[in-house]
Design an enzyme around this catalytic site. Structure first.
Site, short mmCIF file in Angstrom:
data_model
loop_
_atom_site.label_atom_id
_atom_site.label_comp_id
_atom_site.label_asym_id
_atom_site.label_seq_id
_atom_site.Cartn_x
_atom_site.Cartn_y
_atom_site.Cartn_z
N HIS A 188 0.52 -1.02 0.08
CA HIS A 188 0.06 0.41 -0.44
C HIS A 188 1.38 1.53 -0.27
O HIS A 188 0.12 2.44 -0.15
CB HIS A 188 -0.91 -0.40 1.33
N ARG A 295 -10.61 3.66 -1.39
CA ARG A 295 -10.24 2.90 -0.44
C ARG A 295 -10.46 3.83 1.19
O ARG A 295 -9.82 4.55 1.56
CB ARG A 295 -8.23 3.29 -0.50
N GLU A 430 -11.34 -10.24 -5.14
CA GLU A 430 -9.94 -10.20 -4.80
C GLU A 430 -9.97 -11.41 -4.14
O GLU A 430 -8.69 -11.60 -4.05
CB GLU A 430 -9.77 -9.08 -4.10
N ASP A 454 -4.41 -8.23 -4.73
CA ASP A 454 -5.13 -9.30 -3.81
C ASP A 454 -5.27 -10.40 -4.03
O ASP A 454 -4.57 -11.84 -4.08
CB ASP A 454 -6.01 -9.12 -2.28
N ARG A 464 1.98 -10.16 -1.08
CA ARG A 464 2.50 -8.55 -1.71
C ARG A 464 3.22 -8.05 -0.93
O ARG A 464 3.55 -7.15 -1.96
CB ARG A 464 1.29 -8.37 -2.06
N CYS A 501 -9.77 -2.96 -10.38
CA CYS A 501 -9.38 -1.71 -9.24
C CYS A 501 -7.96 -1.93 -8.84
O CYS A 501 -7.65 -1.09 -8.26
CB CYS A 501 -10.10 -0.68 -8.34
C1 PEP Z 1 -6.46 -5.44 -4.66
O1 PEP Z 1 -6.39 -5.80 -3.78
O2 PEP Z 1 -6.13 -5.11 -6.10
C2 PEP Z 1 -7.27 -3.86 -4.25
C3 PEP Z 1 -7.45 -3.11 -5.30
O3 PEP Z 1 -7.15 -3.25 -2.67
P1 PEP Z 1 -6.14 -3.30 -2.36
O4 PEP Z 1 -4.77 -3.10 -3.02
O5 PEP Z 1 -6.24 -2.13 -1.66
O6 PEP Z 1 -6.20 -4.27 -0.94
MG MG Z 2 -7.21 -6.28 -1.81
#
Ligand code: PEP
Ligand code: MG
Length: 555
Positions: A188, A295, A430, A454, A464, A501
């Site tokens: 993130h 988010r 996800e 995810d 990740r 997304c």
């Molecule tokens: C994802 O998992 O691709 C997503 C958009 O959510 P985040 O990156 O906030 O987990």
């Molecule tokens: Mg996610």
């Protein structure tokens, strides 16, 4: 000149002085004092300084996040005026003849324990505030800064790694680039760097060296390189690179106001991802057609305690109003895994990415979930709201969510509070489970948004957050692309539209594949919108479709 290599997370070139970010040691040195009077005076001075600091923070926050959000700093000021708190510190200094830092630390521990033992949720949450206020005092007393960033001018930050909760606290106007020794491309913090559109380099071994502090440097986000004390040749090459980017960016501006449509007429919606209200500026500047992912958990990460219904309502209303009638998809809170929030008091988990996160917290603690839903529904009359739910794995979760929404709507009806009757509801896809049962989920929902960050980590069993995962986390893996294809087929068969997304949506190498698969929407970091629009407008789907699907073994 010292050259340090890492991996690129966000392109661009930044010139500026280095700021080495080191986390403060939280251990307090305990020592005996001769005069309690002098120590109490020292404490009183620190207390006054802390109150002044909070005043400055309050005024700054009003401009950035609005009065309701800024209130927390006034609450902290009130704590510093609390007679019981002050008396406890003074008594410890006098009775034990020990330094003020230790007395503040002991008082803090006692107050935190006391608050945590209370029945009332609100009072329990105050424990995080006592901790924060006490840390501020201790840092002033021991001459250490609280924010971590004390630079007056914009800097290139070097850190070992940065948690999202740390990144959100930085003054964004003071950051030219991020360089971290650890980190991973879809963490993130990397996502935040892309959102801020500043160069970012991760995995830069040996970058965290305090002797670099204040030195001139260049961060090259294209190659993932940091130059400390750059020589004339490097300065000239990097200046040229920067000018070329500026030229390219200027050319892209011509695509503003143009449709995101392929040569053979396939239209795709090009939207942007945001983390807070301030990001809306970049969304509008880059001519995104809507917000495909807000988010909302960043409202929680930026706050010292649970953001109230009114605070959330204010934030959602502002985003919806600013976007006028463009669709804004707000994702309900996705706390957990790397996005930890102290005041949620979540138990330690061995494997938090697979633990109690996102919708799982909301379903276990519907009181928190309902506050957010009420705020969302109340704000819905100010624009075109869509709501989506993260980390769905089973149909029952969606059914339960819909049941809770019904309860919220009944409450609002009985209170005479209006809300839009046209809110689209969707979920993130996800987890591999959600992808596999997307035909079942589609029957209940208006849209899906594929969270490839995810979805990739769970499909490939590749963390990740792990900087060393390298080739084992192949973002173009056939398994992930086949899942995306399957989700689109299942969704379209049930009249549900599909967006992406996750970060993969901005991967220009896959734009053709997404068009061939029939994705309806891409939501990307704001600065990537125009680049993708260019690619979409250059593509002829009927010409490339078969080859692309074959190339990635999708069909
Ligand atoms: C994802 O998992 O691709 C997503 C958009 O959510 P985040 O990156 O906030 O987990
Ligand atoms: Mg996610």
């Amino acid at each position: 000149m010292i050259t340090i290599s890492g991996k690129t997370v966000c392109t661009g070139v930044a010139f500026g002085p280095v700021f080495v970010f080191s986390r403060e040691e939280s251990t307090i040195k305990r020592f005996h004092i001769e005069s309690s009077e002098a120590e109490i005076t020292r404490f009183e001075k620190a207390r006054e300084q802390a109150i002044l600091e909070l005043d400055t923070l309050y005024n700054k926050a009003i401009g950035e996040v609005g009065e309701a959000n800024a209130m927390i700093f006034q609450i902290h000021q009130m704590m510093l005026e609390d007679l019981d708190y002050i008396e406890s510190i003074k008594n410890i200094i006098t009775d034990q003849l020990i330094n003020a830092e230790t007395a503040v630390g002991q008082t803090c521990d006692n107050f935190v324990q006391m608050f945590r033992a209370m029945d009332d949720d609100y009072m329990r949450e105050r424990s995080a505030d006592v901790k924060d206020v006490s840390e501020r005092l201790i840092k002033i007393l021991s001459g250490k800064d609280k924010s971590g960033i004390i630079a007056d001018e914009p800097v290139i930050i070097i850190a070992d790694d940065l948690a999202p909760s740390e990144t959100v606290q930085f003054d964004k106007t003071k950051i030219l680039a991020f360089v971290t020794e650890g980190g991973s491309t879809s963490s993130h913090t990397s996502i935040l760097a892309r959102m801020m559109n500043i160069p970012a380099v991760i995995g830069a071994k040996d970058a965290l060296n305090s002797s670099f502090n204040g030195k001139p440097a260049i961060a090259d986000g294209f190659t993932g390189t940091l130059y400390i004390d750059p020589d004339d040749q490097t300065i000239a090459a990097m200046t040229k690179k920067k000018q070329e980017i500026e030229k390219k960016t200027a050319l892209l501006q011509q695509l503003k106001g143009q449709a995101s449509i392929t040569k053979d007429g396939h239209k795709i919606e090009l939207c942007a991802n945001i983390g807070n209200i301030l990001d809306v500026g970049a969304v509008l500047k880059n001519d995104a057609e809507g917000i495909g992912l807000f988010r909302s958990e960043f409202l929680y990460l930026e706050s010292e305690t649970y953001p109230s219904e009114d605070i959330q309502f204010g934030a959602y209303k502002e985003v919806l109003s600013k976007m006028v009638n463009k669709r804004v998809i707000i994702r309900t809170l996705d706390i957990g895994a790397d996005k930890q929030v102290d005041y949620f008091n979540m138990p330690h988990e061995e494997n938090p990415a697979m633990g109690i996160r996102a919708i799982r917290i909301c379903l276990q603690r519907p009181d928190i979930f309902k506050v957010q839903l009420r705020a969302l529904y109340r704000a819905s009359v100010f624009g075109r709201l869509a709501i989506m739910f993260p980390m769905i794995a089973s149909e029952w979760e969606i059914l339960k969510v819909l049941e809770i929404i019904d309860e919220v709507k009944h409450e609002l009806d009985s209170e005479g509070i209006s809300y839009s009757k046209n809110i689209e509801l969707g979920c993130m896809i996800e987890t591999p489970a959600a992808a596999v049962i997307s035909d079942i989920l589609a029957k209940h929902l208006d849209f899906f948004s594929i969270g490839t960050n995810d979805l990739t980590q769970y499909t490939l069993a590749a963390d990740r957050q792990n900087p060393d995962i390298g080739e084992f986390c192949d973002t173009h893996h056939t398994a992930v692309l086949r899942l995306i294809n399957m989700i689109v087929k299942n969704a379209h068969a049930n009249g549900t539209w599909v967006g992406i997304c996750g970060e993969l949506g901005a991967d220009i190498e896959l734009t053709e594949a997404f068009l061939a698969i029939g994705i309806d929407e891409l939501s990307v970091t704001p600065s990537a919108v125009l680049t993708i629009r260019k690619k979409v407008r250059e593509t002829n789907v009927s010409e490339i479709k078969d080859n692309v699907l074959k190339k990635y073994l999708i069909q």
